[in-house]
Design a protein around this motif. Structure first.
Motif, PDB file in Angstrom:
ATOM      1  N   GLY A   1       0.846  -1.190   0.000  1.00  0.00           N
ATOM      2  CA  GLY A   1       0.000   0.000   0.000  1.00  0.00           C
ATOM      3  C   GLY A   1       0.881   1.239   0.000  1.00  0.00           C
ATOM      4  O   GLY A   1       1.782   1.370  -0.819  1.00  0.00           O
ATOM      5  N   ASP A   2       0.648   2.129   0.949  1.00  0.00           N
ATOM      6  CA  ASP A   2       1.454   3.340   1.071  1.00  0.00           C
ATOM      7  C   ASP A   2       2.665   3.146   1.971  1.00  0.00           C
ATOM      8  O   ASP A   2       3.473   4.055   2.136  1.00  0.00           O
ATOM      9  CB  ASP A   2       0.602   4.489   1.630  1.00  0.00           C
ATOM     10  N   GLU A   3       2.794   1.975   2.567  1.00  0.00           N
ATOM     11  CA  GLU A   3       3.900   1.699   3.480  1.00  0.00           C
ATOM     12  C   GLU A   3       5.112   1.186   2.714  1.00  0.00           C
ATOM     13  O   GLU A   3       4.985   0.578   1.648  1.00  0.00           O
ATOM     14  CB  GLU A   3       3.498   0.650   4.515  1.00  0.00           C
ATOM     15  N   LEU A   4       6.278   1.416   3.310  1.00  0.00           N
ATOM     16  CA  LEU A   4       7.529   0.910   2.767  1.00  0.00           C
ATOM     17  C   LEU A   4       8.142   0.026   3.841  1.00  0.00           C
ATOM     18  O   LEU A   4       8.261   0.447   4.998  1.00  0.00           O
ATOM     19  CB  LEU A   4       8.464   2.072   2.424  1.00  0.00           C
ATOM     20  N   LEU A   5       8.495  -1.195   3.489  1.00  0.00           N
ATOM     21  CA  LEU A   5       9.101  -2.128   4.425  1.00  0.00           C
ATOM     22  C   LEU A   5      10.562  -2.310   4.058  1.00  0.00           C
ATOM     23  O   LEU A   5      10.891  -2.593   2.898  1.00  0.00           O
ATOM     24  CB  LEU A   5       8.398  -3.478   4.395  1.00  0.00           C
TER      25      LEU A   5
ATOM     26  N   SER B   1      14.897  -8.740  10.303  1.00  0.00           N
ATOM     27  CA  SER B   1      14.119  -7.691  10.955  1.00  0.00           C
ATOM     28  C   SER B   1      13.424  -6.830   9.902  1.00  0.00           C
ATOM     29  O   SER B   1      13.919  -6.665   8.787  1.00  0.00           O
ATOM     30  CB  SER B   1      15.010  -6.814  11.838  1.00  0.00           C
ATOM     31  N   VAL B   2      12.267  -6.327  10.252  1.00  0.00           N
ATOM     32  CA  VAL B   2      11.488  -5.506   9.322  1.00  0.00           C
ATOM     33  C   VAL B   2      11.230  -4.147   9.965  1.00  0.00           C
ATOM     34  O   VAL B   2      10.767  -4.062  11.099  1.00  0.00           O
ATOM     35  CB  VAL B   2      10.142  -6.186   8.971  1.00  0.00           C
ATOM     36  N   GLN B   3      11.546  -3.115   9.223  1.00  0.00           N
ATOM     37  CA  GLN B   3      11.266  -1.743   9.647  1.00  0.00           C
ATOM     38  C   GLN B   3      10.184  -1.196   8.734  1.00  0.00           C
ATOM     39  O   GLN B   3      10.320  -1.248   7.511  1.00  0.00           O
ATOM     40  CB  GLN B   3      12.526  -0.872   9.549  1.00  0.00           C
ATOM     41  N   ARG B   4       9.113  -0.700   9.309  1.00  0.00           N
ATOM     42  CA  ARG B   4       7.972  -0.201   8.534  1.00  0.00           C
ATOM     43  C   ARG B   4       7.970   1.317   8.568  1.00  0.00           C
ATOM     44  O   ARG B   4       8.044   1.936   9.616  1.00  0.00           O
ATOM     45  CB  ARG B   4       6.666  -0.724   9.135  1.00  0.00           C
ATOM     46  N   LEU B   5       7.896   1.912   7.392  1.00  0.00           N
ATOM     47  CA  LEU B   5       7.791   3.359   7.264  1.00  0.00           C
ATOM     48  C   LEU B   5       6.466   3.672   6.586  1.00  0.00           C
ATOM     49  O   LEU B   5       6.060   2.986   5.647  1.00  0.00           O
ATOM     50  CB  LEU B   5       8.941   3.910   6.416  1.00  0.00           C
ATOM     51  N   ASP B   6       5.797   4.708   7.078  1.00  0.00           N
ATOM     52  CA  ASP B   6       4.543   5.094   6.439  1.00  0.00           C
ATOM     53  C   ASP B   6       4.483   6.611   6.283  1.00  0.00           C
ATOM     54  O   ASP B   6       5.389   7.326   6.715  1.00  0.00           O
ATOM     55  CB  ASP B   6       3.328   4.570   7.219  1.00  0.00           C
ATOM     56  N   ASP B   7       3.482   7.067   5.620  1.00  0.00           N
ATOM     57  CA  ASP B   7       3.232   8.491   5.415  1.00  0.00           C
ATOM     58  C   ASP B   7       4.466   9.215   4.882  1.00  0.00           C
ATOM     59  O   ASP B   7       5.073   8.768   3.923  1.00  0.00           O
ATOM     60  CB  ASP B   7       2.718   9.138   6.718  1.00  0.00           C
TER      61      ASP B   7
ATOM     62  N   LEU C   1       9.761   9.977   2.011  1.00  0.00           N
ATOM     63  CA  LEU C   1      11.154  10.422   2.089  1.00  0.00           C
ATOM     64  C   LEU C   1      12.101   9.263   1.769  1.00  0.00           C
ATOM     65  O   LEU C   1      13.055   9.429   1.011  1.00  0.00           O
ATOM     66  CB  LEU C   1      11.455  10.997   3.471  1.00  0.00           C
ATOM     67  N   ALA C   2      11.832   8.093   2.319  1.00  0.00           N
ATOM     68  CA  ALA C   2      12.692   6.930   2.072  1.00  0.00           C
ATOM     69  C   ALA C   2      12.714   6.563   0.591  1.00  0.00           C
ATOM     70  O   ALA C   2      13.779   6.250   0.045  1.00  0.00           O
ATOM     71  CB  ALA C   2      12.231   5.747   2.911  1.00  0.00           C
ATOM     72  N   ARG C   3      11.570   6.617  -0.064  1.00  0.00           N
ATOM     73  CA  ARG C   3      11.526   6.323  -1.507  1.00  0.00           C
ATOM     74  C   ARG C   3      12.419   7.293  -2.276  1.00  0.00           C
ATOM     75  O   ARG C   3      13.182   6.896  -3.165  1.00  0.00           O
ATOM     76  CB  ARG C   3      10.095   6.410  -2.027  1.00  0.00           C
ATOM     77  N   GLU C   4      12.298   8.568  -1.947  1.00  0.00           N
ATOM     78  CA  GLU C   4      13.095   9.596  -2.631  1.00  0.00           C
ATOM     79  C   GLU C   4      14.588   9.392  -2.379  1.00  0.00           C
ATOM     80  O   GLU C   4      15.403   9.486  -3.297  1.00  0.00           O
ATOM     81  CB  GLU C   4      12.663  10.989  -2.171  1.00  0.00           C
ATOM     82  N   VAL C   5      14.942   9.091  -1.141  1.00  0.00           N
ATOM     83  CA  VAL C   5      16.351   8.890  -0.792  1.00  0.00           C
ATOM     84  C   VAL C   5      16.903   7.648  -1.496  1.00  0.00           C
ATOM     85  O   VAL C   5      18.021   7.671  -2.024  1.00  0.00           O
ATOM     86  CB  VAL C   5      16.524   8.814   0.739  1.00  0.00           C
ATOM     87  N   LEU C   6      16.136   6.579  -1.531  1.00  0.00           N
ATOM     88  CA  LEU C   6      16.603   5.374  -2.222  1.00  0.00           C
ATOM     89  C   LEU C   6      16.795   5.628  -3.717  1.00  0.00           C
ATOM     90  O   LEU C   6      17.763   5.140  -4.315  1.00  0.00           O
ATOM     91  CB  LEU C   6      15.634   4.216  -1.987  1.00  0.00           C
ATOM     92  N   LEU C   7      15.906   6.396  -4.319  1.00  0.00           N
ATOM     93  CA  LEU C   7      16.087   6.765  -5.733  1.00  0.00           C
ATOM     94  C   LEU C   7      17.359   7.596  -5.916  1.00  0.00           C
ATOM     95  O   LEU C   7      18.112   7.403  -6.869  1.00  0.00           O
ATOM     96  CB  LEU C   7      14.878   7.559  -6.235  1.00  0.00           C
TER      97      LEU C   7
END
Length: 110
Positions: free
Chosen positions: A33-37, A44-50, A55-61
């Motif tokens: 969905g809108d979450e990034l795992l 281990s799993v870290q969940r980022l949302d909103d 921000l994480a998507r942009e930084v990874l790009l």
């Protein structure tokens, strides 16, 4: 020849070498969905949302190519304006991406 301050003629440089980071080919990142795992090598799993996920998507790009921390900050400020106290959020995200091995130290190309 030695002087009290060390070898004669040796000049000590007081500048830090900036570490350059790049997205890891081993990165395990999943979108739900809108979450990034972020899945670490240890499972281990870290969940980022909103905003954090965005921000994480942009930084990874951004880290598709090698960049250092200063370049990352300049890029985020270009997108979001002056960071001020929010700078720590970007630093925390970079630490999380390193810890989960989503980004790794870039190798120098010879």
């Amino acid at each position: 020849m030695m002087s009290p301050g060390g070898p004669v003629g040796l000049r000590v440089l007081d500048r830090r070498v900036s570490t350059r980071w790049i997205r890891s080919s081993r990165a395990a990142v999943a979108e739900v969905g809108d979450e990034l795992l972020l899945i670490g090598r240890d499972g281990s799993v870290q969940r980022l949302d909103d905003d954090g996920a965005e921000l994480a998507r942009e930084v990874l790009l951004f880290f598709a190519q090698p960049h250092d921390e200063a370049e990352l900050m300049a890029h985020v400020e270009m997108l979001a304006g002056p960071l001020g106290e929010r700078r720590q959020v970007v630093l925390d995200l970079l630490e999380l991406l390193r810890d989960t091995e989503a980004v790794e130290q870039a190798r120098d190309v010879v």
